[in-house]
Design a protein around this motif. Sequence first.
Motif, PDB file in Angstrom:
ATOM      1  N   TYR A  60       0.767  -1.295   0.013  1.00 54.52           N
ATOM      2  CA  TYR A  60      -0.059  -0.015   0.014  1.00 54.52           C
ATOM      3  C   TYR A  60       0.928   1.355   0.026  1.00 54.52           C
ATOM      4  O   TYR A  60       0.271   2.490  -0.217  1.00 54.52           O
ATOM      5  CB  TYR A  60      -0.999  -0.086   1.283  1.00 54.52           C
ATOM      6  N   VAL A  61       2.190   0.950   0.097  1.00 54.03           N
ATOM      7  CA  VAL A  61       3.049   2.293   0.504  1.00 54.03           C
ATOM      8  C   VAL A  61       3.086   3.317  -1.007  1.00 54.03           C
ATOM      9  O   VAL A  61       2.728   4.498  -0.634  1.00 54.03           O
ATOM     10  CB  VAL A  61       4.406   1.951   0.602  1.00 54.03           C
ATOM     11  N   VAL A  62       3.221   2.491  -1.975  1.00 54.89           N
ATOM     12  CA  VAL A  62       2.970   3.464  -3.418  1.00 54.89           C
ATOM     13  C   VAL A  62       1.656   4.382  -3.521  1.00 54.89           C
ATOM     14  O   VAL A  62       1.606   5.416  -3.624  1.00 54.89           O
ATOM     15  CB  VAL A  62       3.311   2.663  -4.489  1.00 54.89           C
ATOM     16  N   ASN A  63       0.667   3.503  -3.222  1.00 59.59           N
ATOM     17  CA  ASN A  63      -0.736   4.291  -3.321  1.00 59.59           C
ATOM     18  C   ASN A  63      -0.818   5.282  -2.225  1.00 59.59           C
ATOM     19  O   ASN A  63      -1.200   6.349  -2.585  1.00 59.59           O
ATOM     20  CB  ASN A  63      -1.798   3.097  -3.011  1.00 59.59           C
ATOM     21  N   SER A  89      18.115   3.686  -2.694  1.00 56.62           N
ATOM     22  CA  SER A  89      17.681   3.167  -3.952  1.00 56.62           C
ATOM     23  C   SER A  89      16.384   2.633  -3.988  1.00 56.62           C
ATOM     24  O   SER A  89      15.395   2.584  -4.824  1.00 56.62           O
ATOM     25  CB  SER A  89      18.832   2.221  -4.206  1.00 56.62           C
ATOM     26  N   TRP A  90      16.005   1.844  -2.609  1.00 55.84           N
ATOM     27  CA  TRP A  90      14.563   1.591  -2.437  1.00 55.84           C
ATOM     28  C   TRP A  90      13.515   2.457  -2.559  1.00 55.84           C
ATOM     29  O   TRP A  90      12.637   2.602  -3.304  1.00 55.84           O
ATOM     30  CB  TRP A  90      14.344   0.581  -1.111  1.00 55.84           C
ATOM     31  N   GLY A  91      13.764   3.740  -1.727  1.00 54.09           N
ATOM     32  CA  GLY A  91      12.902   4.763  -1.766  1.00 54.09           C
ATOM     33  C   GLY A  91      12.852   5.426  -3.146  1.00 54.09           C
ATOM     34  O   GLY A  91      11.738   5.872  -3.574  1.00 54.09           O
ATOM     35  N   LEU A  92      13.944   5.407  -4.034  1.00 54.10           N
ATOM     36  CA  LEU A  92      13.941   6.311  -5.273  1.00 54.10           C
ATOM     37  C   LEU A  92      13.071   5.416  -6.146  1.00 54.10           C
ATOM     38  O   LEU A  92      12.463   5.997  -7.120  1.00 54.10           O
ATOM     39  CB  LEU A  92      15.289   6.397  -5.529  1.00 54.10           C
ATOM     40  N   SER A  93      13.166   4.087  -6.155  1.00 51.44           N
ATOM     41  CA  SER A  93      12.421   3.217  -7.107  1.00 51.44           C
ATOM     42  C   SER A  93      10.933   3.315  -6.659  1.00 51.44           C
ATOM     43  O   SER A  93      10.180   3.318  -7.896  1.00 51.44           O
ATOM     44  CB  SER A  93      12.812   1.666  -6.865  1.00 51.44           C
ATOM     45  N   SER A 151      13.498   0.151   4.297  1.00 54.22           N
ATOM     46  CA  SER A 151      14.009  -0.540   2.947  1.00 54.22           C
ATOM     47  C   SER A 151      14.178  -1.952   3.051  1.00 54.22           C
ATOM     48  O   SER A 151      14.323  -2.747   2.266  1.00 54.22           O
ATOM     49  CB  SER A 151      15.433   0.225   2.519  1.00 54.22           C
ATOM     50  N   THR A 152      14.149  -2.371   4.309  1.00 55.33           N
ATOM     51  CA  THR A 152      14.346  -4.014   4.664  1.00 55.33           C
ATOM     52  C   THR A 152      13.214  -4.627   4.226  1.00 55.33           C
ATOM     53  O   THR A 152      13.159  -5.946   3.966  1.00 55.33           O
ATOM     54  CB  THR A 152      14.730  -4.227   6.145  1.00 55.33           C
ATOM     55  N   ASN A 153      12.006  -4.054   4.498  1.00 55.29           N
ATOM     56  CA  ASN A 153      10.709  -4.963   4.307  1.00 55.29           C
ATOM     57  C   ASN A 153       9.721  -4.125   3.369  1.00 55.29           C
ATOM     58  O   ASN A 153       8.779  -4.707   3.236  1.00 55.29           O
ATOM     59  CB  ASN A 153      10.095  -5.314   5.766  1.00 55.29           C
ATOM     60  N   GLY A 154       9.959  -2.870   2.857  1.00 58.35           N
ATOM     61  CA  GLY A 154       9.183  -2.023   2.227  1.00 58.35           C
ATOM     62  C   GLY A 154       7.963  -1.528   2.801  1.00 58.35           C
ATOM     63  O   GLY A 154       6.980  -0.795   2.214  1.00 58.35           O
ATOM     64  N   LYS A 155       7.809  -1.508   4.267  1.00 53.04           N
ATOM     65  CA  LYS A 155       6.808  -1.101   4.758  1.00 53.04           C
ATOM     66  C   LYS A 155       6.934   0.099   5.421  1.00 53.04           C
ATOM     67  O   LYS A 155       8.000   0.706   5.274  1.00 53.04           O
ATOM     68  CB  LYS A 155       6.524  -1.837   6.296  1.00 53.04           C
ATOM     69  N   GLY A 156       5.670   1.100   5.695  1.00 51.39           N
ATOM     70  CA  GLY A 156       5.826   2.398   5.898  1.00 51.39           C
ATOM     71  C   GLY A 156       4.835   2.795   7.047  1.00 51.39           C
ATOM     72  O   GLY A 156       4.208   2.125   7.642  1.00 51.39           O
ATOM     73  N   ALA A 157       5.141   3.999   7.338  1.00 50.29           N
ATOM     74  CA  ALA A 157       4.396   4.528   8.679  1.00 50.29           C
ATOM     75  C   ALA A 157       4.138   6.058   8.343  1.00 50.29           C
ATOM     76  O   ALA A 157       5.135   6.764   7.749  1.00 50.29           O
ATOM     77  CB  ALA A 157       5.072   4.642   9.761  1.00 50.29           C
TER      78      ALA A 157
END
Length: 383
Positions: free
Chosen positions: A127-130, A149-153, A217-223
């Motif tokens: 859901y992070v991208v949305n 690199s993860w955040g930039l992608s 970046s390790t799991n792609g989750k956000g807050a």
Amino acid sequence: MGKEREITVSLEEFGLSQYEARAYVTLITRGTISASEVAYYAELPRTKVYPVLLKLQQKKLAILSKSKPVLCTGIAPEDAFDDIVHEQINKVEAMNNLVSKMKKISEESKKARGAEEKRYFHLSANYVVNQMRTMIEGAKSSIHITADSWGLSILAECKEEILSVLRRDLEVRLIVPVSVIGSESFRVIPEGVTIRSSEIIQNCFIFDDTELLLIDSTNGKGAVFSATDILGASQTRLFAQLWKDALKIDNLSEMTKSQALEVCKIINVINQNGLGFALHSILNSKKFVDFAKFLEKSGISLKEKTLEQVLDIVNSTLEMTCAGKVQYDSKTNNIILESKINSGHSLPWAMLIESYLEQKGNHPKMIYHSDSHKGEMIHLKIN
């Protein structure tokens, strides 16, 4: 049969025994039947059926006839459980009131101790991208980003939203590590986003200085946090400091990734250890400071490069670090380095060109000019 068993289990939560629940379900599904029939359909032991039916009658869930054989009738559920339902509702309301009172006491206690609870929203990786797209579209004045690199992608997937806010003249600033410069994701970022480079330890997206999105970046989750609390305020200040100290990389955007990395590596090596190397060389009475050899120790070789390529590297460096430039005058055979900063900032780079020319068999002469208002200028006269 399955539904009846499910109802039976649920009735047990209302305080009925298993036998009582079975008997009651049998009565409301079979109508008025004898006690022996209740035992049969409810699968109750015959010796237990009469005590069970008497308990149902006491609980106002069944009516037993006084005639023999005894006939049993179940009370309609809406009548039988009306009092019980209201009793449960009252209990729930009482519990809610109790929880509210305890919560209030807890909050008052925390305030008295100088502590206050803050909440944030967890985001799954999917859901992070949305969420980022939504927050970009909702930005009103600025978006400040530090991204690896993860955040930039992930940011690259929001290209259309970024273009939209740029058309509204929002300030979009991005700080990335050197390693991503020239990468595919880097090239997707639209023109209009101001980009600088620095070491990055987190993916942090600040919207209007009021909302904060952090991505792991390790799991792609956000807050998502409110940037008005102490965490948000500290992140905003941290970004401002990082931006101030970060490397301007506008002129690297058209380079390949390997070229950009090479330039940044040279900058880092010379900025970190160049002054010490120069002083050591001077103290040891060296004729010139061999920066080319110094770079070779760090795995960077200039031997195969043309003078034009070396000047391009130095020019890019001066543009990024001191708003300077390099010019080559073919008529006078002079190389001129300029820096807007009057602090000897361009000297290591002049020494780098000098040592490169020495490797090629030339013996340039260096002349240094300094002006407190205009900055500094270095002439390298090639013999």
